[in-house]
Design a protein around this motif. Structure first.
Motif, short mmCIF file in Angstrom:
data_model
loop_
_atom_site.label_atom_id
_atom_site.label_comp_id
_atom_site.label_asym_id
_atom_site.label_seq_id
_atom_site.Cartn_x
_atom_site.Cartn_y
_atom_site.Cartn_z
N GLN A 176 14.98 -0.34 10.42
CA GLN A 176 14.46 -1.10 9.17
C GLN A 176 13.09 -0.76 8.49
OE1 GLN A 176 13.71 -4.97 11.25
NE2 GLN A 176 15.80 -4.84 12.32
N TRP A 177 12.15 -0.01 9.05
CA TRP A 177 11.07 0.69 8.62
C TRP A 177 11.79 1.68 7.54
CZ3 TRP A 177 9.26 5.67 7.56
CH2 TRP A 177 7.98 5.78 6.97
N SER A 178 12.46 2.58 7.96
CA SER A 178 12.82 3.57 6.73
C SER A 178 13.39 3.07 5.67
CB SER A 178 13.52 4.83 7.52
OG SER A 178 14.90 4.06 8.00
N ALA A 179 14.37 1.96 5.98
CA ALA A 179 15.01 1.49 4.96
C ALA A 179 14.04 0.55 3.74
CB ALA A 179 16.02 0.48 5.49
N ASN A 180 12.97 0.04 4.14
CA ASN A 180 11.95 -0.57 3.39
C ASN A 180 10.94 0.07 3.05
OD1 ASN A 180 13.82 -2.91 3.62
ND2 ASN A 180 12.86 -3.49 5.54
N ALA A 181 10.58 1.58 3.42
CA ALA A 181 9.47 2.19 3.14
C ALA A 181 9.38 2.69 1.65
CB ALA A 181 9.66 3.49 3.97
N PRO A 182 8.16 2.54 1.43
CA PRO A 182 7.75 2.65 -0.16
C PRO A 182 8.03 4.27 -0.54
CG PRO A 182 5.86 2.34 1.16
CD PRO A 182 6.92 2.23 1.96
N ALA B 130 7.98 10.13 0.13
CA ALA B 130 7.53 11.58 -0.53
C ALA B 130 6.73 12.18 0.33
CB ALA B 130 6.94 11.22 -1.82
N ARG B 131 5.84 11.60 1.10
CA ARG B 131 4.95 12.09 1.98
C ARG B 131 5.73 12.84 3.23
NH1 ARG B 131 -0.64 9.42 4.85
NH2 ARG B 131 -1.33 11.44 6.02
N LEU B 132 6.74 11.99 3.63
CA LEU B 132 7.65 12.45 4.63
C LEU B 132 8.50 13.52 4.42
CD1 LEU B 132 8.54 9.02 6.55
CD2 LEU B 132 6.87 11.04 7.43
N GLY B 133 8.69 13.98 3.11
CA GLY B 133 9.76 14.98 2.61
C GLY B 133 11.16 14.59 2.50
N ALA B 134 11.26 13.31 2.28
CA ALA B 134 12.59 12.82 2.06
C ALA B 134 13.12 13.44 0.86
CB ALA B 134 12.63 11.09 2.06
N VAL C 114 15.29 9.17 -1.04
CA VAL C 114 16.29 8.61 -0.35
C VAL C 114 15.76 8.54 0.97
CG1 VAL C 114 18.51 8.37 0.42
CG2 VAL C 114 18.12 9.24 -1.82
N ALA C 115 15.66 7.36 1.81
CA ALA C 115 15.07 7.17 2.95
C ALA C 115 16.36 7.60 4.12
CB ALA C 115 15.31 5.59 3.31
N PRO C 116 15.61 8.39 4.91
CA PRO C 116 16.47 9.08 5.94
C PRO C 116 16.91 8.12 6.89
CG PRO C 116 14.25 9.38 6.51
CD PRO C 116 14.37 8.76 5.19
N SER C 117 18.27 8.37 7.58
CA SER C 117 18.81 7.15 8.31
C SER C 117 17.64 7.29 9.82
CB SER C 117 20.32 7.66 8.75
OG SER C 117 20.07 8.95 9.58
N ALA C 118 18.06 6.23 10.43
CA ALA C 118 17.42 6.05 11.73
C ALA C 118 17.50 7.04 12.77
CB ALA C 118 17.65 4.61 12.31
N ALA C 119 18.84 7.61 12.59
CA ALA C 119 19.12 8.53 13.64
C ALA C 119 18.65 9.95 13.38
CB ALA C 119 20.68 8.63 13.71
N THR C 120 18.31 10.05 12.06
CA THR C 120 17.65 11.31 11.88
C THR C 120 16.34 11.32 11.89
OG1 THR C 120 19.04 11.83 9.70
CG2 THR C 120 16.92 12.70 9.77
N ILE C 121 15.91 10.07 11.93
CA ILE C 121 14.24 10.23 12.35
C ILE C 121 14.01 10.22 13.87
CG2 ILE C 121 12.26 8.54 12.38
CD1 ILE C 121 13.27 7.41 9.90
#
Length: 234
Positions: free
Chosen positions: A5-11, A16-20, A30-37
């Motif tokens: 839920q966090w990744s789907a709603n992340a600003p 960008a800071r996470l390197g998406a 694009v937000a990474p999937s929960a499985a990727t995180i």
């Protein structure tokens, strides 16, 4: 944590800071999937996670990204998911092997699980009055002295005795066979015939350097089964 839920709603600035990855002319992240995180967290060094979170995860009793405790050891069936296959969906395969997962501290501080594979519990064999599994014989083989350099083996459970073959260099063959025959009798109550074959006979060197689609090792066979497939059994 509700990481999906966090990744789907992340600003966008957080992504960008996470390197998406960025797509389109506007460079939308694009937000990474929960499985990727979860995979990234599982593979990350504890020190790196401490830098990201501001806490010392290496000093914690347990870490589990799904919020569940990971203390002690757990036993169950092994389920695997191939993550590096292309042009196919992610599938979970229940190998039906009984495994035990325990967590022991490594001197480097990296907490990695220790997995003991006991094989398929249903596949027990009987020779005379002795009942045993592939894991039982495997423990005997890998208890041989290191200098014998025995890594690969196969066995066939016949009605009156278990027939075992091991890969061993000629200078170690006689001693390794004698030790394995003695331990099979004293520890498992088995009458065993043990023979040595040249290294590369049971597992060809090419098999160790290729990446076949599916290989599930099997070393213990019933009398009616074809043991020539041995470790190459799929």
């Amino acid at each position: 944590m509700a990481i999906g839920q966090w990744s789907a709603n992340a600003p966008q600035h957080a992504l960008a800071r996470l390197g998406a990855r960025a797509v389109g002319a506007l460079g939308v992240h694009v937000a990474p999937s929960a499985a990727t995180i979860r995979r990234v967290i599982a593979l990350a060094c504890p020190g790196g996670l401490a830098d990201l979170t501001g806490s010392d995860l290496a000093g914690s009793d347990s870490v589990a990204v799904d919020g569940k405790a990971a203390r002690g050891s757990r036993r169950g069936q092994l389920v695997v998911t191939p993550l590096r296959r292309q042009a196919m969906p992610l599938l979970r395969y229940n190998l039906e092997d009984i495994v035990e997962i325990s967590h022991e501290d490594c001197p480097c501080g990296w907490k990695l699980p220790l997995i003991d594979v006991y094989g398929r519990a249903a596949f027990t064999h009987r020779v005379r009055d002795a009942e045993f599994t592939q894991h039982d014989l495997e423990e005997l083989v890998f208890s041989l002295p290191d200098q014998h350099d025995v890594l690969f083996w196969r066995a066939r459970a016949n009605p009156q005795q278990v027939e075992i073959q091991i890969e061993a260099a000629p200078e170690h063959a006689a001693d390794a066979c004698a030790l394995l025959r003695e331990s099979a009798e004293t520890r498992l109550g088995l009458t065993a015939s043990v023979d040595a074959v040249a290294p590369g006979t049971l597992v060809p060197p090419a098999m160790l350097t290729t990446s076949p689609d599916v290989v599930k090792p099997k070393s213990l066979f019933a009398a009616h089964e074809d043991w020539d497939r041995a470790v190459l059994y799929c």
